[in-house]
Design an enzyme around this catalytic site. Structure first.
Site, PDB file in Angstrom:
ATOM      1  N   LYS A 122      -3.754   5.832  -3.323  1.00 35.48           N
ATOM      2  CA  LYS A 122      -4.852   6.653  -2.830  1.00 35.48           C
ATOM      3  C   LYS A 122      -5.072   7.878  -3.710  1.00 35.48           C
ATOM      4  O   LYS A 122      -4.163   8.324  -4.411  1.00 35.48           O
ATOM      5  CB  LYS A 122      -4.579   7.062  -1.380  1.00 35.48           C
ATOM      6  CG  LYS A 122      -4.348   5.840  -0.476  1.00 35.48           C
ATOM      7  CD  LYS A 122      -4.049   6.228   0.946  1.00 35.48           C
ATOM      8  CE  LYS A 122      -3.771   4.984   1.779  1.00 35.48           C
ATOM      9  NZ  LYS A 122      -2.450   4.401   1.481  1.00 35.48           N
TER      10      LYS A 122
ATOM     11  N   TYR B  15       2.657  10.187   0.512  1.00 33.51           N
ATOM     12  CA  TYR B  15       3.811   9.644   1.217  1.00 33.51           C
ATOM     13  C   TYR B  15       5.102  10.086   0.526  1.00 33.51           C
ATOM     14  O   TYR B  15       5.534   9.501  -0.475  1.00 33.51           O
ATOM     15  CB  TYR B  15       3.756   8.123   1.262  1.00 33.51           C
ATOM     16  CG  TYR B  15       2.536   7.557   1.963  1.00 33.51           C
ATOM     17  CD1 TYR B  15       1.768   8.327   2.841  1.00 33.51           C
ATOM     18  CD2 TYR B  15       2.136   6.242   1.744  1.00 33.51           C
ATOM     19  CE1 TYR B  15       0.656   7.806   3.475  1.00 33.51           C
ATOM     20  CE2 TYR B  15       1.026   5.717   2.384  1.00 33.51           C
ATOM     21  CZ  TYR B  15       0.288   6.497   3.243  1.00 33.51           C
ATOM     22  OH  TYR B  15      -0.814   5.976   3.863  1.00 33.51           O
TER      23      TYR B  15
ATOM     24  N   ASN C 131      -1.071   0.974  17.325  1.00 38.29           N
ATOM     25  CA  ASN C 131      -1.576   2.255  17.848  1.00 38.29           C
ATOM     26  C   ASN C 131      -0.459   3.293  17.966  1.00 38.29           C
ATOM     27  O   ASN C 131      -0.226   3.869  19.029  1.00 38.29           O
ATOM     28  CB  ASN C 131      -2.282   2.068  19.183  1.00 38.29           C
ATOM     29  CG  ASN C 131      -3.722   1.624  19.045  1.00 38.29           C
ATOM     30  OD1 ASN C 131      -4.139   0.640  19.656  1.00 38.29           O
ATOM     31  ND2 ASN C 131      -4.512   2.315  18.239  1.00 38.29           N
TER      32      ASN C 131
ATOM     33  N   ALA D 160       3.874  -1.850  20.394  1.00 35.47           N
ATOM     34  CA  ALA D 160       5.121  -2.483  19.969  1.00 35.47           C
ATOM     35  C   ALA D 160       6.193  -2.338  21.040  1.00 35.47           C
ATOM     36  O   ALA D 160       6.915  -3.284  21.359  1.00 35.47           O
ATOM     37  CB  ALA D 160       5.609  -1.879  18.658  1.00 35.47           C
TER      38      ALA D 160
ATOM     39  N   ASP E  59       0.834  -1.202   0.000  1.00 40.05           N
ATOM     40  CA  ASP E  59       0.000   0.000   0.000  1.00 40.05           C
ATOM     41  C   ASP E  59       0.867   1.250   0.000  1.00 40.05           C
ATOM     42  O   ASP E  59       1.878   1.316   0.712  1.00 40.05           O
ATOM     43  CB  ASP E  59      -0.903   0.027   1.241  1.00 40.05           C
ATOM     44  CG  ASP E  59      -1.681   1.332   1.325  1.00 40.05           C
ATOM     45  OD1 ASP E  59      -2.570   1.538   0.475  1.00 40.05           O
ATOM     46  OD2 ASP E  59      -1.366   2.150   2.207  1.00 40.05           O
TER      47      ASP E  59
END
Length: 352
Positions: A94, A67, A248, A253, A62
């Protein structure tokens, strides 16, 4: 009509590919980091990270024009053109932002979150023409004849504030029509939203026929409110979910004992830190790595087709694939539910 039926292209027989949610795989590759998210990344590191994803079996990639202002698409396209000449990878990008020249920009400093050498920046445009122009430009940067999945990027009040109603109308009156035409003609296999909130998804689903949604967070070890309305609606409409941000923004992590704790793109508030600490305690009691639980939990829900954690290096790719394979005993999930650290109505992963 939803994902299982819609994700089929209508090109000539020799080019036809049926695209199902299962083809995305449980782990996808998010390309924001190779667009120099927050910090610059050398070209060879970006290339090595995409190559590592391919070597570890990831086939869903993706990206977005936003970006790195085209840098992520260029790097992903260049690498995939070499390692995947048959274009077997499933690629999503996108629409909703166009790249506009900024000749006086300081390219050494972060702009809109990216340290990019590209002398452009992104600006919102959800119009019919804007979406068509964005799609064409992405195809060129990605070096692909066609793009598999097209998402409308960052609709919603969280992003647009007082301009939300205007932007939504622009999309529903123009951009959505362009996306639907691209899907109906077979130019793309599937269309959806790439967003950070569930409210806008429910609103758009009241007006549009979508195949899938890329949702950042909102159904994780820390958040399950999506079980109340959003995920049942997706099930009823046969819309599958790609879950970005399963950690999140990092705290799932690193854990609560890390130094710089982030949740939802901001410093983690005390109540979130305390909740993560409680989850960590259960992890330690059962010998379960916290990030393994965070990756595996969302995939237990039938509507979640894939998760996309933030991966910046080949080592992180390897770690993510390993974490997804960690056996987690059923007693671990039951204890989280018993302690009300996850909702009791949340589907639980099966012992792998």
């Amino acid at each position: 009509m939803g994902a299982a039926r819609r994700m089929t292209c209508t090109m000539e027989a020799e080019d036809r590919r049926t695209l199902s949610p299962a083809m995305l795989g449980p782990l996808g590759f998010g390309s924001a980091p190779i667009g120099n998210l927050y910090q610059a990344m050398p070209d060879d590191e970006a290339t090595a990270t995409v190559e590592a994803a391919w070597q570890h079996g990831l086939r869903y990639f993706d990206t977005a024009p936003h970006y790195g202002f085209g840098l992520s698409e260029k790097r992903l396209g260049e690498t995939l053109a070499r390692i995947d000449p048959g274009q077997q990878a499933i690629v999503s990008t996108k629409v909703g932002r166009l790249l506009a020249p900024v000749p006086d920009a300081d390219l050494s400093r972060p702009r809109q979150g990216f340290v990019s050498p590209e002398p452009v920046e992104s600006c919102f445009d959800y119009s019919y023409d804007g979406v068509m122009r964005s799609w064409e430009a992405s195809r060129e940067r990605l070096r692909r004849e066609r793009i598999d999945i097209l998402y409308a990027h960052d609709l919603g009040e969280m992003t647009h504030g007082e301009d939300h109603a205007e932007r939504l109308a622009e999309f529903l009156d123009g951009g959505y029509r362009a996306m639907r035409e691209l899907r109906d003609s077979g130019a793309v296999d599937a269309i959806g939203l790439g967003v950070n909130e569930t409210a806008i998804c429910e609103t758009v689903l009241g007006h549009a026929d979508l195949d899938l949604i890329l949702l950042a967070g909102r159904y994780t070890l820390l958040e399950q409110d999506a079980l109340d309305g959003f995920l049942p609606l997706c099930a009823a409409r046969n819309v599958c979910i790609v879950l970005g941000g399963p950690f999140n923004s990092g705290i799932l992590a690193t854990g609560a004992k890390g130094g710089d704790l982030h949740y939802n793109y901001a410093p983690a508030p005390p109540d979130i830190v305390a909740r993560v600490a409680a989850i960590e305690a259960v992890c330690e009691a059962h010998g379960v790595p916290l990030p393994a639980a965070a990756l595996q939990f969302p995939l237990a829900h039938a509507q979640i087709a894939s998760v996309i954690p933030g991966t910046r290096t080949p080592g992180q790719i390897c770690s993510a694939t390993d974490l997804l394979a960690v056996p987690i005993p059923p007693d671990f999930w039951r204890e989280l539910a018993d302690r009300q650290l996850i909702r009791t109505d949340a589907p639980l992963p099966q012992n792998n």
